[in-house]
Design an enzyme around this catalytic site. Structure first.
Site, short mmCIF file in Angstrom:
data_model
loop_
_atom_site.label_atom_id
_atom_site.label_comp_id
_atom_site.label_asym_id
_atom_site.label_seq_id
_atom_site.Cartn_x
_atom_site.Cartn_y
_atom_site.Cartn_z
N GLU A 172 -89.73 -16.61 -9.79
CA GLU A 172 -90.01 -18.05 -9.81
C GLU A 172 -89.48 -18.63 -8.51
OE1 GLU A 172 -91.80 -19.62 -11.90
OE2 GLU A 172 -92.05 -18.02 -13.37
N CYS B 169 -87.83 -27.55 -7.42
CA CYS B 169 -88.80 -26.63 -6.80
C CYS B 169 -90.23 -27.12 -6.91
CB CYS B 169 -88.66 -25.24 -7.40
SG CYS B 169 -88.93 -25.15 -9.17
#
Length: 442
Positions: free
Chosen positions: A186, A220
């Site tokens: 991720e 993010c």
């Protein structure tokens, strides 16, 4: 999808691999394979190939392998991988550790947790208290910095789940290959946000400002830059200023709703980015408090540092483009982002951005609220990561999908048709069985 900047054409002396791969990639980015009609037609042609050349293929298989096999119970059994390593980040040090842990536990794995040493206070709580609640024979928390993590990665795990930067993600993946360990990465990247001329600038500013400056921009999936026309930029800047003032007051430094930068290293990095383009909102900083004001930059050049790396802070560059096509081309010549956003009152504009680009997730006229929906996965593509989780996707990520077949030990007479020698009757019956999707291959 517009073609990215793939460099020059293959050189005249290029080998067959390079020439063919370049041709296929160019065709993909031209959007040839996207329409459902094209896919259907290709599958139909594949079916004709198998039907038209049935005898030829059977003869070839006979010469190569001497082949051919039906009638049973088949199913997928979801089993735990075994020993899982979860490496967490510092920006959401609890949520991004616990969420994958839930999936790993639900799937039946033993787990090693490696929280980020940068978020040292959360790391301490996890290390001291979490083992008191979980079975310590199945779960462990391990501490340390990059050196200790490197040593940990030398050991064999059955699955590795990593959240962090693409740079470190490559290190994790390289370590995993030594043991052929599957991974979920991720990662992050520069998430684009396209703002069409046909929209209300204040509505856009409210939504963009909220999810850009949330957690001081250390998210993010936050938008990393805005693409818009020069006209929209002139309308958007005062709207962003209005939103920032309403959210954080005339002096955001005193606002209890604005976070701080995680440490001095990242503060210095972000302070350096304030020199890119021209500051039209914010720009103030205080090293003692690790404070960076909610900032908007204009006149930003694509070659400047703020456009070369993920910002991960409360800085928002505005980049002007002349059209939707130009915006799409700008996005597609860069690495594939973790998230992509598009704002427009015209649904066709949003759909064009969705259909002609690629990203881990997509938000039309809103931000990252899709992360709150357990029915939707979170995951990247290309440079922004691989694999996905959230909700049931977390369970599936940490489960090995084992293909199983169970058959009765009796009724051997029914099996004799598959045993050699093969006569014409056997071959016809086997051919029928192989072609019937309702039967199960033995």
């Amino acid at each position: 999808m517009s073609a990215p900047d793939t460099g020059s054409e293959p050189s005249p002396g290029a080998g067959p691999f390079e020439t063919t791969l370049h041709r296929l990639r160019e065709t993909f980015y031209a959007g040839r394979t996207r329409p459902a009609e094209f896919r259907t037609a290709q599958l139909q042609r594949l079916g004709r190939f198998l039907q038209d050349n049935k005898q030829l293929l059977q003869d070839a298989l006979t010469k190569d392998l001497g082949k051919l096999t039906k009638l049973s119970s088949a199913f997928i059994r979801k089993e735990p991988f075994g020993l899982v390593l979860i490496i967490g980040p510092w920006n959401y040090p609890l949520n991004l550790m616990i969420t994958p842990l839930v999936g790993a536990i639900a799937a039946g794995n033993c787990v090693v947790l490696k929280p980020s040493e940068i978020s040292k206070n959360t790391e301490k709580v996890l290390a001291e208290l979490l083992p008191q609640y979980l079975d310590q024979s199945c779960f462990a928390v391990m501490l340390g910095g990059p050196e200790e993590t490197g040593q940990l990665l030398k050991h064999k795990f059955d699955y590795i789940f990593f959240t962090g930067s693409p740079r470190v993600g490559k290190i994790v993946m390289a370590a995993a290959t030594e043991h052929l360990t599957p991974v979920t990465l991720e990662l992050g990247g520069k998430n684009p946000c396209y703002v069409d001329d046909n929209c209300d600038p204040q509505t856009v500013a409210n939504r963009v400002a909220w999810f850009r400056y949330f957690n001081a921009g250390q998210t993010c999936v936050a938008p990393d830059y805005v693409l818009c026309s020069q006209e929209m930029q002139e309308r958007l800047v005062p709207a962003l200023q209005n939103a920032i003032t309403r959210f954080y007051g005339d002096n955001p430094q005193t606002s209890p709703n604005l976070g701080r930068i995680i440490n001095q290293k990242h503060f210095k990095r972000l302070q350096g980015l304030l020199g890119c383009g021209r500051v039209v909102i914010g720009g103030q900083s205080d090293e003692g408090e690790r404070y960076i004001a909610p900032t908007v930059l204009v006149d930003v050049q694509e070659t400047e540092p703020v456009m070369q790396e993920e910002i991960f802070g409360p800085i928002l560059p505005l980049v002007t483009v002349g059209s939707l096509d130009e915006a799409i081309e700008f996005i597609n010549r860069r690495e594939k982002p973790l998230a992509l956003y598009a704002f427009s009152n015209n649904s066709q504009v949003v759909n064009q951005m969705l259909e002609r680009t690629s990203s881990g997730g997509f938000g039309g006229n809103d931000g990252f609220l899709y992360l709150t929906l357990p029915a939707l996965p979170l995951g990247g593509i290309g440079n922004s990561g691989m694999g996905r989780y959230h909700g049931k996707f977390s369970f599936d990520t940490f489960s090995h999908q084992r293909a199983c077949l169970l058959r009765s030990p009796g009724m051997e007479k029914l099996n004799e048709l598959r045993y050699p020698p093969y006569g014409s009757w056997n071959q016809q019956l086997i051919s029928w069985a192989m072609g019937s999707q309702s039967c199960t291959l033995l």
